[in-house]
Design a protein around this motif. Structure first.
Motif, short mmCIF file in Angstrom:
data_model
loop_
_atom_site.label_atom_id
_atom_site.label_comp_id
_atom_site.label_asym_id
_atom_site.label_seq_id
_atom_site.Cartn_x
_atom_site.Cartn_y
_atom_site.Cartn_z
N ILE A 13 6.70 5.07 1.75
CA ILE A 13 8.83 4.91 2.04
C ILE A 13 9.33 5.90 1.90
CG2 ILE A 13 9.84 3.42 0.27
CD1 ILE A 13 8.12 2.82 -0.96
N GLY A 14 9.57 6.95 1.74
CA GLY A 14 10.37 7.61 2.40
C GLY A 14 9.86 7.68 4.18
N THR A 42 -3.53 6.06 0.70
CA THR A 42 -4.93 6.04 0.52
C THR A 42 -6.23 7.05 1.08
OG1 THR A 42 -5.86 4.72 1.95
CG2 THR A 42 -4.41 4.06 -0.37
N ALA A 47 -5.82 0.00 4.85
CA ALA A 47 -5.56 -0.87 3.82
C ALA A 47 -5.01 -2.86 4.55
CB ALA A 47 -3.67 0.21 3.53
N ILE A 48 -4.93 -3.12 3.46
CA ILE A 48 -4.63 -4.78 3.51
C ILE A 48 -3.49 -4.85 4.24
CG2 ILE A 48 -5.14 -6.69 2.80
CD1 ILE A 48 -7.90 -5.76 1.24
N TYR A 50 -1.54 -7.91 2.96
CA TYR A 50 -1.73 -8.68 2.87
C TYR A 50 0.19 -9.95 3.37
CZ TYR A 50 -4.47 -6.25 -1.26
OH TYR A 50 -4.74 -5.81 -1.54
N GLU A 170 9.21 21.95 0.32
CA GLU A 170 10.24 21.89 -1.07
C GLU A 170 10.73 21.30 -2.31
OE1 GLU A 170 13.22 23.72 2.10
OE2 GLU A 170 15.03 23.69 -0.03
N THR A 200 10.25 9.29 -5.07
CA THR A 200 10.02 10.12 -5.62
C THR A 200 9.75 9.70 -7.36
OG1 THR A 200 10.78 11.53 -6.58
CG2 THR A 200 10.33 11.82 -4.88
N TYR A 222 -14.27 2.28 -5.13
CA TYR A 222 -14.18 1.47 -3.84
C TYR A 222 -15.43 2.35 -3.12
CZ TYR A 222 -9.91 3.90 -3.13
OH TYR A 222 -9.06 4.81 -2.43
N SER A 294 -9.93 5.32 -8.22
CA SER A 294 -8.07 5.77 -8.28
C SER A 294 -7.43 4.32 -9.32
CB SER A 294 -7.15 5.30 -6.37
OG SER A 294 -6.11 4.96 -7.15
C1 LIG Z 1 -6.36 3.32 -3.96
C2 LIG Z 1 -5.36 2.52 -3.77
C3 LIG Z 1 -5.50 1.44 -2.53
C4 LIG Z 1 -4.39 1.24 -1.43
N1 LIG Z 1 -4.38 0.07 -1.08
C5 LIG Z 1 -3.81 -0.13 -0.44
C6 LIG Z 1 -3.83 -1.69 -0.33
O1 LIG Z 1 -4.54 -2.09 0.00
N2 LIG Z 1 -2.47 -2.51 1.08
C7 LIG Z 1 -1.05 -1.54 0.16
O2 LIG Z 1 -0.38 -2.89 0.99
N3 LIG Z 1 -0.99 -1.38 -0.71
C8 LIG Z 1 -1.81 -0.17 -0.95
N4 LIG Z 1 -1.62 0.74 -1.89
C9 LIG Z 1 -0.55 0.93 -1.35
C10 LIG Z 1 -0.23 2.46 -0.77
O3 LIG Z 1 -1.32 3.05 -0.31
C11 LIG Z 1 0.71 4.14 -1.87
O4 LIG Z 1 1.01 2.99 -3.46
C12 LIG Z 1 1.38 4.03 -0.71
O5 LIG Z 1 1.59 4.75 -0.15
C13 LIG Z 1 2.62 4.99 -1.82
O6 LIG Z 1 3.89 5.52 -1.42
P1 LIG Z 1 5.22 5.87 -1.44
O7 LIG Z 1 5.86 6.55 -0.45
O8 LIG Z 1 6.10 4.43 -2.94
O9 LIG Z 1 4.74 7.25 -2.73
P2 LIG Z 1 4.31 8.29 -2.42
O10 LIG Z 1 3.99 8.73 -1.71
O11 LIG Z 1 3.90 8.89 -4.18
O12 LIG Z 1 5.43 8.92 -1.72
C14 LIG Z 1 5.95 10.67 -3.09
C15 LIG Z 1 6.50 11.59 -2.51
O13 LIG Z 1 7.59 12.11 -3.00
C16 LIG Z 1 6.87 13.24 -3.14
N5 LIG Z 1 7.62 14.19 -4.38
C17 LIG Z 1 7.16 13.98 -6.11
N6 LIG Z 1 7.84 15.29 -6.24
C18 LIG Z 1 8.75 15.56 -5.58
C19 LIG Z 1 9.92 16.81 -5.66
N7 LIG Z 1 10.19 16.61 -6.89
N8 LIG Z 1 10.30 17.12 -4.63
C20 LIG Z 1 9.54 16.61 -3.25
N9 LIG Z 1 9.07 15.59 -3.01
C21 LIG Z 1 8.45 15.09 -4.09
C22 LIG Z 1 4.87 12.95 -3.30
O14 LIG Z 1 5.49 14.44 -2.91
C23 LIG Z 1 5.13 12.00 -2.08
O15 LIG Z 1 5.50 12.97 -0.84
C24 LIG Z 1 -2.93 1.57 -2.29
C25 LIG Z 1 -3.24 2.27 -3.32
C26 LIG Z 1 -4.18 3.16 -4.01
C27 LIG Z 1 -3.66 4.36 -4.84
#
Ligand SMILES: Cc1cc2nc3c(=O)[nH]c(=O)nc-3n(C[C@H](O)[C@H](O)[C@H](O)COP(=O)(O)OP(=O)(O)OC[C@H]3O[C@@H](n4cnc5c(N)ncnc54)[C@H](O)[C@@H]3O)c2cc1C
Length: 463
Positions: A13-14, A42, A47-48, A50, A170, A200, A222, A294
Motif C-alpha cells: 500500500i505504501g 505473501t 495472489a488472486i 478477486y 529507518e 504501517t 497452503y 499464515s
Molecule cells: C498468506 C496470505 C495470502 C494472501 N493472499 C492474497 C490474495 O490472494 N489476494 C489478495 O488480494 N491479497 C492477499 N493477501 C494480502 C496481501 O498480500 C497483504 O496483506 C498485503 O500485501 C499487505 O500490504 P500492506 O502494505 O498493507 O502491509 P505491509 O506489507 O505489512 O506494510 C507495512 C509496512 O510498514 C513497515 N513498517 C512497520 N512499522 C514500521 C515503522 N515503525 N517504521 C517504518 N516502517 C514500518 C513494514 O516493514 C511493512 O513493510 C494475502 C496475505 C497473506 C498473509
C-alpha cells in the motif's frame, strides 16, 4: 518543511501511494524499516485478484472490484506477469448451495458483470478433473492471478524514478503535531512535513487517534505444488468442506499451483494434506514443493481520514484481498491529498518501468543478442529457474535495487527453484558482495540478524 508528504511503510500500500502521489509536483519521502520494499507481501509470490463477490461488506466489495479493474490496466502498463484465470465457487451440499444462490443474487444486485450461477452438472464441462458431488457453482470470469511482489516493485521503482525519496532501514518512532504539519522522528532522523500517510500497523498518539486492532480469523495454510502436477484445474477452484472451511486451488504466474485451506484450527501439515486432498485428488506428498502457513485476516480496510484537516491519514486493517484492493486505496488517498494540498499534476511524469530481461522467457535469438551485449546473461547462476548473472546484477543495480538474498530471489526467481538455493546460494552471495562492495559474511538473507555466512574458515582470496 522537509517534505510535503511523508509515507510511513514501504509495503504494497505504501508503494502504491508513493506511485500515485509521484504524479504530482510534491516533495515526497517514504520511510520503511526493512532492507527492502514490499518485504511483507505473501512469501509465495502469487495472489488472486478477486472481483468482490465473496465479500459480505459492500464497500470492501467495491474496493475489490475497482482494484480488479485498475490492475487490468497496470498489468500492461507495468508489463507484469498476469494470468487471466476464471474462478468457480462450488457448493457440495444443499445448505452451501443456498448460500451460493444468495452470493449470486448479491453480486447481481451490486452490478458485478460476468458472473453466472451454474447447475452442478455444468461444472464438469469447466472442470473435467473434478471429483466432487456438485450442487451448484458460481462461475466468474473477472478473476486473475498476479505476482504481488512485482506489482509492489513496479510501483516503487516508478515512484523512485519520479523523485520519491525512499528511506530504507529507518524505523518511525514518533510523530508530533507542529504548526501546519508534523515532525516525524525515526531512529536516524527528524523530518518535518505537511501531511503524513501512515500505512504501517503502528499507531501514534496524535490527538487521541484510536487504534483499530486487526483480528485474526484463523489460519491460511497452503502447499506450493510442483509444475509437473497432473490432475490440476482450469480455473481458480474454491469449495467448502463439511465444516465450511474454504479449500481452494489455483495456478501461480510462475507455473506452479497453490492448494490452500482457510481453517479456524491451527492444524498440522498432515491434517492440512488430508483436508486439501478432498478437493485436490491425486495430490502426492512428492508433488508438494513447500508448505506455508499464515494467520488469516478479514478486517474491513479503512482509510481513516478523520484527522485529514490536520494532515494525517491512516490505513487500518488486514485483509485476505488486500492486494486486489491496494490500487483503489491508493487512488482514494491520492484524491484526498490532492484536494488537501491543492497540488498540480507534473508535466514530465514518467509512467514506465525500466525494462527487465528474463532469460528463461526469451527466444534463442533474443538470448544470443543480449549475451552479445552483456556476457553475464550467458552465465546461468540458478539452474532450477534459469536465472543468469546478468539478471542478478540488474536486480542489484536497478532503482531500489536488491540488497539481500531474499530481494534477489523475489526479483529474479534465483534460489526459488526445487533445490531451494542449494546450488546457487553461494554464487548469489558472492555477486551481492561484489556489487555492493561488502564482505560475503556481511550479506544477509532478509533482515539485520539473518547473516548467511558467519565466518571464513580458510583465508583464500576467493571462496
Ligand atoms: C498468506 C496470505 C495470502 C494472501 N493472499 C492474497 C490474495 O490472494 N489476494 C489478495 O488480494 N491479497 C492477499 N493477501 C494480502 C496481501 O498480500 C497483504 O496483506 C498485503 O500485501 C499487505 O500490504 P500492506 O502494505 O498493507 O502491509 P505491509 O506489507 O505489512 O506494510 C507495512 C509496512 O510498514 C513497515 N513498517 C512497520 N512499522 C514500521 C515503522 N515503525 N517504521 C517504518 N516502517 C514500518 C513494514 O516493514 C511493512 O513493510 C494475502 C496475505 C497473506 C498473509
Amino acid at each position: 518543511m522537509d517534505y510535503d508528504v511523508l509515507i510511513l511503510g514501504g509495503g504494497l500500500i505504501g508503494c502504491a501511494v508513493a506511485y500515485e502521489l509521484s504524479k504530482y509536483s510534491l516533495n515526497i519521502a517514504l520511510i520503511e524499516k526493512d532492507y527492502d520494499i514490499v518485504d511483507d507481501v505473501t512469501l509465495v509470490n502469487s495472489a488472486i485478484i478477486y472481483d468482490g463477490i465473496q465479500c459480505e461488506d459492500n464497500i470492501m466489495s467495491k474496493l475489490q472490484f475497482m482494484g480488479n479493474d485498475i490492475i487490468g490496466d497496470l498489468v500492461s502498463k507495468f508489463n507484469l506477469s498476469y494470468k487471466k484465470c476464471d474462478s468457480v465457487i462450488i457448493a457440495q451440499n444443499k445448505k452451501q448451495g443456498e448460500c451460493l444462490e444468495e452470493v449470486y443474487k448479491r453480486a447481481i444486485k451490486r452490478g458485478v458483470p460476468n458472473v453466472t450461477l451454474l447447475e452442478g452438472k455444468h461444472t464438469y464441462n469447466l472442470e473435467p478433473n473434478l471429483n466432487l458431488n456438485v450442487i451448484n457453482t458460481i462461475y466468474s470470469q473477472n478473476t486473475g492471478i498476479i505476482c504481488p511482489y512485482d506489482l509492489g516493485i513496479a510501483y516503487g521503482e516508478i515512484a523512485f524514478d519520479n523523485g520519491v525519496s525512499f528511506k530504507l532501514e529507518e524505523i518511525v518512532e514518533d510523530i508530533n503535531k507542529i504548526n501546519r504539519g508534523f515532525k516525524v522522528v525515526t531512529n536516524k532522523n527528524k523530518f518535518t512535513c505537511r501531511m503524513v500517510i501512515n500505512t504501517t500497523p503502528e499507531d501514534y498518539n496524535i490527538d487521541g487517534f484510536r487504534e483499530n486492532d486487526s483480528s485474526n480469523k484463523g489460519y491460511l495454510k497452503y502447499f506450493l505444488v510442483e509444475k509437473e502436477f497432473k490432475g490440476n484445474f482450469n480455473n481458480i477452484v474454491f469449495t467448502y468442506n463439511q465444516d465450511n472451511e474454504v479449500i481452494y486451488m489455483h495456478p501461480t504466474v510462475q507455473g506452479n499451483y497453490i492448494a490452500a485451506i482457510k481453517t479456524k484450527d491451527n492444524i498440522s501439515y498432515e491434517e492440512c494434506y488430508r483436508r486439501i486432498s478432498s478437493l485436490v485428488h491425486g495430490l502426492k506428498q512428492d508433488d508438494i514443493n513447500s508448505f506455508y502457513e499464515s494467520e488469516f485476516y478479514d478486517d474491513l480496510m479503512i482509510i481513516d481520514d478523520s484527522l485529514v484537516d490536520k494532515g494525517y491519514i491512516k490505513v487500518t486493517g488486514k485483509n485476505f484481498a488486500e492486494v486486489t484492493m491496494t490500487p483503489s486505496i491508493a487512488r482514494i488517498i491520492r484524491e484526498t491529498v490532492e484536494s488537501n494540498l491543492k497540488c498540480k499534476l507534473k508535466n514530465d511524469f514518467n509512467d514506465k518501468v525500466r525494462e527487465i530481461y528474463r532469460f528463461r522467457d526469451m527466444s534463442n535469438e533474443e538470448r544470443s543478442k543480449i549475451i552479445s551485449l552483456d556476457k553475464r546473461y550467458g552465465k546461468i547462476i540458478c539452474t532450477c529457474n534459469k536465472v543468469t548473472e546478468g539478471e542478478i546484477v540488474d536486480a542489484i543495480r536497478r532503482p531500489l535495487g536488491a540488497r539481500t538474498l531474499e530481494g534477489i530471489k523475489r526479483r529474479t526467481g534465483a534460489g526459488g527453484g526445487s533445490c531451494k538455493g542449494a546450488q546457487c546460494m553461494n554464487k548469489i552471495v558472492s555477486i551481492l558482495a561484489r556489487e555492493t562492495n561488502k564482505k560475503m559474511t556481511d550479506i544477509v538473507k532478509d533482515s539485520k540478524n539473518s547473516r548467511i555466512l558467519l565466518n571464513r574458515i580458510k583465508e583464500f582470496d576467493d571462496i
